[in-house]
Design an enzyme around this catalytic site. Structure first.
Site, mmCIF file in Angstrom:
data_model
loop_
_atom_site.group_PDB
_atom_site.id
_atom_site.type_symbol
_atom_site.label_atom_id
_atom_site.label_comp_id
_atom_site.label_asym_id
_atom_site.label_seq_id
_atom_site.Cartn_x
_atom_site.Cartn_y
_atom_site.Cartn_z
ATOM 1 C CB ALA A 63 45.187 42.170 40.606
ATOM 2 N N GLY A 102 41.317 41.907 36.946
ATOM 3 C CA GLY A 102 42.125 41.097 36.045
ATOM 4 C C GLY A 102 41.414 39.821 35.625
ATOM 5 C CD GLU A 105 41.913 44.311 33.095
ATOM 6 O OE1 GLU A 105 41.953 45.474 32.685
ATOM 7 O OE2 GLU A 105 42.740 43.843 33.907
ATOM 8 C CD GLU A 125 40.263 46.839 37.532
ATOM 9 O OE1 GLU A 125 39.073 47.202 37.478
ATOM 10 O OE2 GLU A 125 40.680 45.822 36.957
#
Ligand code: NAI
Length: 692
Positions: A63, A102, A105, A125
């Site tokens: 991210a 991310g 993901e 995270e």
């Protein structure tokens, strides 16, 4: 489409190409580009398959963490993934570099994943106090099984391609260009008419899992145990556990809600602060980023005592040969013996193999006499802590060491400029202040002298990083940043004993906060060091002097503020000490009173923050976040509060200022009055973080 995401047409295969330097972070604009690009590809008959690939040195690395401080808006990962998953055209992620957070993901939303040989995959995270918020807690268990997934998500540690292939996270390992490899794989998937089963619908690994439920709980509990006191690891375990019994879409909804809640919480804010503090710490004011470092291929350490041995080990552990130098053969052998024992016990505990232990020990070469440092590119001095000895050693070094070499001192308190002045090359002299045990503690205060040249600073900072340390550049003053701030904490602990508290009560407050108590720490370091130096300078500290006069020097004598059973390091409250403290107060006519835990907490922490404020104002530290790094990596300050200066900003500087007035008044100590900068910031509603 956005400028960061483009569609490349490879003869009917669409490459959804991300180019967002430096690390292809998944910011709002990239997310919008992925969604819009995917819509276009799906709508066009021209394309038969899709490859998600990235430019530069890595796949989507995660991210854009700066977004976490705001309300996250725009396209979400779940929206992109649902386009991938509903696609009737095969979607292939071609991963090189890292796919973290991310990035992983989004890759897990694709039908297929292929990875470069040295690629890495992870959900880090938790290290920012969060859970994965884009489906990671549900897709990873479907990809690799819930047990391994919960372990990966709680630890935050990545895996490499070999393991990822074995676990089923990727379908193939490729070599060379990710775009070419992705396109080739897409053609193969089309030719073989491979079934397109998105991970969300692939429950084969979950089907076997209910039987493993006990194992899942056990693994999760162990992983949480390694991250004591933090909230996010528990949240990770809970979210992953939904894969067993919560429908996918409901679990994804709950995952996002939990992510948003953690993001707004104190723990995540503190951990994000540390993340940015570490990056900011590498920027040294007054040193241009392109400053060319000096070449360091040989290192000498002077003094094979507690610190010299640990410093030598730090270099050897990083594969850098080091020469360890003592005044005589006997001291050298003693020092090398301690190092050998350290390596042997690390191997016995299973931390490293015995071959690694031998190899590392083999990189440390013992030598006698300062002349043996003549050819070193860097000499680190770790001899006795007196100015006279340091001056003598540095003038000798000046005479024997080759020109252009860096001369560093590991002094804890002494004036680096005065040490540098004994040489003809003060520009080459610098402080490298390691923390005990030096082979373990990550902090290295890099002490910049008045005349230290920029290239010496740049060299030492990058060298410290290469041996796994967190360097923090500080200026010259008594005790630099860490030890200077430690002093008021110790003083307060000792004063509270005189005024009515007992060691176990004071330390319990610190332990509850998440740090070793100051008095147990005193026992560990040895109370005799301070006692001897007080005697030399005519100072007193009534309780500590009384303890030392009774031979209670701390752990080394089995008794200090506490008593210790044979060979144990666990402090046991000692009624004899309680009586001695009460008696000392009586002799000094101090009426003892009760302390509540809140007051103890404030008195241990606020005066230390006040000293940090002075350090900031004097420019000894370049930024408040550097002071936080010192405490986090050198003194075991609990990460969930972000460090003393960050914590102060969270509490509010007005409150800290007011409490300090009260402490100064009660203690009749001018030094405890709020520092001028704290006064000003409190007055203007400012923060330490904003202080320039
Ligand atoms: P130590 O007493 O364990 O070791 C000092 C060693 O230096 C002795 O083995 C001694 O024989 C040797 N030595 C003395 N003169 C020498 C010379 N001219 N050439 C070569 N070797 C010489 O002391 P320790 O604790 O390792 O401290 C060393 C330095 O590190 C001091 O400046 C201290 O303030 C600093 N330091 C100590 C920390 C600690 O926790 N012990 C933490 C951080 C810094």
């Amino acid at each position: 489409m956005t400028t960061e995401v483009t569609i490349l047409n490879h003869d009917g295969i669409a490459v959804l190409f991300v180019d967002n330097p430096p690390v292809n972070a998944l910011g709002a604009s990239v997310r919008a580009g992925l969604r819009d690009g995917m819509r276009k590809i799906l709508a066009s008959a021209e394309y038969k398959a899709v490859v998600l690939a990235c430019a530069g040195r890595t796949f989507i690395s995660g991210a854009d963490i700066r977004e976490f401080d705001r309300e996250m808006a725009g396209v979400g990962i779940n929206e992109i993934n649902s386009l991938f998953e509903k696609s009737e055209k095969p979607v292939v992620a071609a991963i090189h570099g890292v796919a973290f957070g991310g990035g992983l993901e989004v890759a897990m939303g694709c039908h297929f994943r292929i990875g470069a040989k040295d690629a890495q995959y992870g959900q880090p995270e938790v290290k920012l106090g969060l859970i994965p918020g884009g489906g990671g807690t549900q897709r990873l268990p479907r990809a690799i099984g819930p047990v391994r997934a919960v372990e990966m998500i709680i630890s935050g540690d990545p895996i490499r391609s070999g393991e990822a292939l074995e676990l089923g996270l990727i379908d193939e390992i490729f070599e060379g260009d990710p775009v070419a490899a992705g396109v080739a794989f897409a053609r193969k998937a089309l030719a073989e008419k491979r079934a397109l089963v998105p991970l969300r619908d692939n429950t084969s690994k979950l089907a076997a899992a209910p039987a493993d439920h006990a194992l899942f709980k056990d693994v999760a509990a162990k992983a949480i145990g390694r991250k004591r006191g933090l909230e996010a690891p528990m949240a990770c375990a809970e979210a992953v556990s939904w894969c067993f019994d919560v429908p996918f879409d409901e679990a994804i909804k709950r995952e996002w809600e939990l992510f948003v809640k953690l993001k707004a919480g104190a723990e995540s804010k503190a951990l994000r602060h540390i993340f940015f503090a570490e990056r900011a710490g590498s920027k040294i004011p007054g040193v241009a980023p392109d400053t060319k470092p000096r070449k360091v291929s040989s290192v000498a350490v002077l003094g094979a005592g507690t610190m010299g041995g640990g410093i030598a080990m730090s270099f050897a552990n990083a594969g850098i040969p080091v020469r360890l130098i003592e005044v005589g053969q006997e001291a050298l052998e003693r020092g090398l013996g301690v190092i050998r024992k350290n390596y042997e016990s690390a191997a016995a505990r299973g931390g490293i193999t015995s071959e690694t232990a031998d190899k590392r020990f083999g990189l440390i070469e013992g030598a006698v006499g300062i002349e043996s440092s003549a050819e070193a590119d860097l000499v680190i001095e770790a001899v006795f802590e007196t100015m006279a000895v340091k001056k003598e050693v540095f003038s000798k070094l000046d005479a024997v060491v080759k020109p252009g070499a860096i001369l560093a001192t590991n002094t804890s308190f002494l004036d680096v400029d005065a040490i540098a002045a004994t040489t003809s090359r003060p520009q080459d002299v610098i402080g490298m202040h390691f923390f005990s045990p030096a082979n373990i503690m990550k902090l290295c205060e890099i002490v910049r002298g008045d005349k230290t040249s920029p290239d010496v600073l740049a060299t030492v900072v990058s060298l410290a990083k290469s041996i796994g340390k967190t360097p923090v550049v500080v200026g010259v003053c008594h005790g630099f940043v860490g030890n200077r701030m430690l002093l008021p904490r110790i003083q307060q602990a000792s004063r509270m004993l005189l005024e009515g508290a007992l060691p176990q009560q004071v330390d319990a407050v610190a332990t509850k906060f998440g740090m070793m108590g100051p008095l147990a720490m005193g026992d560990l370091a040895g109370l005799d060091i301070g006692w001897r130096s007080r005697k030399d300078s005519g100072l007193t500290s009534p309780i500590e002097d009384a303890l030392c006069e009774r031979g209670r020097f701390g752990q080394k004598t089995g008794a200090g503020y506490y008593r210790y059973e044979n060979g144990s390091r666990s402090p046991i409250p000692d009624p004899e000490v309680d009586a001695l403290i009460v008696e000392t107060s009586r002799e000094l006519n101090i009426t003892r009173r009760t302390f509540d835990d809140g007051e103890i907490h404030q008195r241990l922490i606020y005066p230390l923050i006040n000293e940090g404020a002075r350090i900031l104002e004097e420019g000894i530290a370049s930024r408040a976040s550097d002071i936080d790094l010192v405490w986090l990596h050198g003194y075991g300050w609990p990460a969930r509060t972000g460090g003393p200066m960050f914590l102060a900003d969270q509490i509010g500087l007005t409150e800290i200022r007011n409490a300090l007035y009260a402490i100064a008044e009660a203690d009749k100590d001018e030094l405890l009055r709020p520092a001028p900068v704290l006064e000003r910031l409190a007055e203007s509603g400012g923060t330490f973080a904003s202080f320039k």
